[in-house]
Design a protein around this motif. Structure first.
Motif, PDB file in Angstrom:
ATOM      1  N   VAL A 145      -2.291 -13.075  -2.933  1.00  0.00           N
ATOM      2  CA  VAL A 145      -1.351 -12.694  -3.991  1.00  0.00           C
ATOM      3  C   VAL A 145      -2.076 -12.153  -5.215  1.00  0.00           C
ATOM      4  O   VAL A 145      -3.184 -12.593  -5.513  1.00  0.00           O
ATOM      5  CB  VAL A 145      -0.420 -13.876  -4.382  1.00  0.00           C
ATOM      6  N   PRO A 146      -1.505 -11.183  -5.925  1.00  0.00           N
ATOM      7  CA  PRO A 146      -0.284 -10.486  -5.522  1.00  0.00           C
ATOM      8  C   PRO A 146      -0.578  -9.470  -4.414  1.00  0.00           C
ATOM      9  O   PRO A 146      -1.666  -8.916  -4.336  1.00  0.00           O
ATOM     10  CB  PRO A 146       0.152  -9.769  -6.794  1.00  0.00           C
ATOM     11  N   TYR A 147       0.412  -9.247  -3.558  1.00  0.00           N
ATOM     12  CA  TYR A 147       0.283  -8.227  -2.520  1.00  0.00           C
ATOM     13  C   TYR A 147       1.618  -7.513  -2.352  1.00  0.00           C
ATOM     14  O   TYR A 147       2.653  -7.984  -2.826  1.00  0.00           O
ATOM     15  CB  TYR A 147      -0.229  -8.804  -1.193  1.00  0.00           C
ATOM     16  N   ILE A 148       1.544  -6.367  -1.697  1.00  0.00           N
ATOM     17  CA  ILE A 148       2.729  -5.513  -1.549  1.00  0.00           C
ATOM     18  C   ILE A 148       3.250  -5.617  -0.121  1.00  0.00           C
ATOM     19  O   ILE A 148       2.534  -5.292   0.837  1.00  0.00           O
ATOM     20  CB  ILE A 148       2.401  -4.048  -1.867  1.00  0.00           C
ATOM     21  N   ILE A 153       1.273  -2.638   1.950  1.00  0.00           N
ATOM     22  CA  ILE A 153       0.570  -1.500   1.372  1.00  0.00           C
ATOM     23  C   ILE A 153      -0.726  -2.062   0.794  1.00  0.00           C
ATOM     24  O   ILE A 153      -0.707  -3.045   0.048  1.00  0.00           O
ATOM     25  CB  ILE A 153       1.404  -0.815   0.270  1.00  0.00           C
ATOM     26  N   VAL A 154      -1.840  -1.445   1.153  1.00  0.00           N
ATOM     27  CA  VAL A 154      -3.156  -1.937   0.750  1.00  0.00           C
ATOM     28  C   VAL A 154      -3.936  -0.838   0.030  1.00  0.00           C
ATOM     29  O   VAL A 154      -3.521   0.315  -0.009  1.00  0.00           O
ATOM     30  CB  VAL A 154      -3.957  -2.455   1.970  1.00  0.00           C
ATOM     31  N   LEU A 198      -1.325  -3.441  11.564  1.00  0.00           N
ATOM     32  CA  LEU A 198      -1.090  -2.101  11.046  1.00  0.00           C
ATOM     33  C   LEU A 198      -0.561  -2.225   9.625  1.00  0.00           C
ATOM     34  O   LEU A 198       0.511  -2.783   9.391  1.00  0.00           O
ATOM     35  CB  LEU A 198      -0.081  -1.363  11.920  1.00  0.00           C
ATOM     36  N   LYS A 199      -1.351  -1.717   8.677  1.00  0.00           N
ATOM     37  CA  LYS A 199      -0.937  -1.671   7.284  1.00  0.00           C
ATOM     38  C   LYS A 199      -1.033  -0.218   6.830  1.00  0.00           C
ATOM     39  O   LYS A 199      -1.472   0.644   7.599  1.00  0.00           O
ATOM     40  CB  LYS A 199      -1.805  -2.602   6.433  1.00  0.00           C
ATOM     41  N   PHE A 200      -0.648   0.063   5.605  1.00  0.00           N
ATOM     42  CA  PHE A 200      -0.658   1.444   5.119  1.00  0.00           C
ATOM     43  C   PHE A 200      -1.254   1.506   3.733  1.00  0.00           C
ATOM     44  O   PHE A 200      -1.222   0.534   2.983  1.00  0.00           O
ATOM     45  CB  PHE A 200       0.758   2.018   5.116  1.00  0.00           C
ATOM     46  N   GLU A 201      -1.798   2.681   3.405  1.00  0.00           N
ATOM     47  CA  GLU A 201      -2.340   2.938   2.080  1.00  0.00           C
ATOM     48  C   GLU A 201      -1.823   4.289   1.601  1.00  0.00           C
ATOM     49  O   GLU A 201      -1.417   5.119   2.419  1.00  0.00           O
ATOM     50  CB  GLU A 201      -3.875   2.940   2.100  1.00  0.00           C
ATOM     51  N   PRO A 202      -1.836   4.498   0.283  1.00  0.00           N
ATOM     52  CA  PRO A 202      -1.410   5.815  -0.213  1.00  0.00           C
ATOM     53  C   PRO A 202      -2.241   6.925   0.401  1.00  0.00           C
ATOM     54  O   PRO A 202      -3.472   6.781   0.558  1.00  0.00           O
ATOM     55  CB  PRO A 202      -1.641   5.706  -1.723  1.00  0.00           C
ATOM     56  N   ASN A 203      -1.586   8.007   0.736  1.00  0.00           N
ATOM     57  CA  ASN A 203      -2.255   9.166   1.315  1.00  0.00           C
ATOM     58  C   ASN A 203      -3.228   9.739   0.286  1.00  0.00           C
ATOM     59  O   ASN A 203      -2.876   9.901  -0.883  1.00  0.00           O
ATOM     60  CB  ASN A 203      -1.214  10.209   1.702  1.00  0.00           C
TER      61      ASN A 203
END
Length: 134
Positions: A78-81, A97-98, A127-132
């Motif tokens: 924490v904090p996390y998205i 989102i990482v 499977l996580k995602f990050e801003p492009n």
């Protein structure tokens, strides 16, 4: 650690995440995608399903920032998205989102996202995602 439970209908998905490949189920007839993996099509129970590799191109559908850990295993995170992301193929999947500071002003609904494969010893790849970056 809380982990996904192995199930025949989803094992293919998890095994491919280890290889950093994303596969979704798709109806052979209508070409409609679905997530999470199931034994039958959510579009028509009489349709056959196939596994199709996808790019992971996604956009942020919605999000929440978690400030209080829901379980002791998440205290250090924490904090996390936590988020729902919409893949190019139209399915919406739950994820995190990482690689971005967990502040509301850093996130925009519709922002483009790229997949991140999180490998941990003796655990399934997540499977996580990050801003492009583009």
């Amino acid at each position: 650690m809380i982990q996904p439970i192995a199930q025949p209908e989803s094992d293919f998905y998890w095994e491919n995440l280890k290889k950093e490949k994303i596969f979704l189920q798709r109806s052979k007839d209508t070409k409609s995608y679905q997530f999470f993996p199931r034994q039958i099509s959510i579009h028509n129970p009489n349709e056959e399903l196939e596994w199709v590799q996808v790019s992971g191109e996604a956009e942020l559908y919605t999000f929440a920032i978690v400030y209080v850990a829901p379980h002791k295993n998440f205290i250090e995170d924490v904090p996390y998205i936590t988020a729902l992301v919409k893949l190019k193929e139209g399915v919406i999947i739950p994820t995190n989102i990482v690689n971005i500071e967990a502040k509301p002003e850093n996130l925009v609904i519709g922002m483009k996202l790229s997949p991140v494969f999180v490998h941990k010893k003796n655990q399934p790849t997540l499977l996580k995602f990050e801003p492009n970056q583009n």
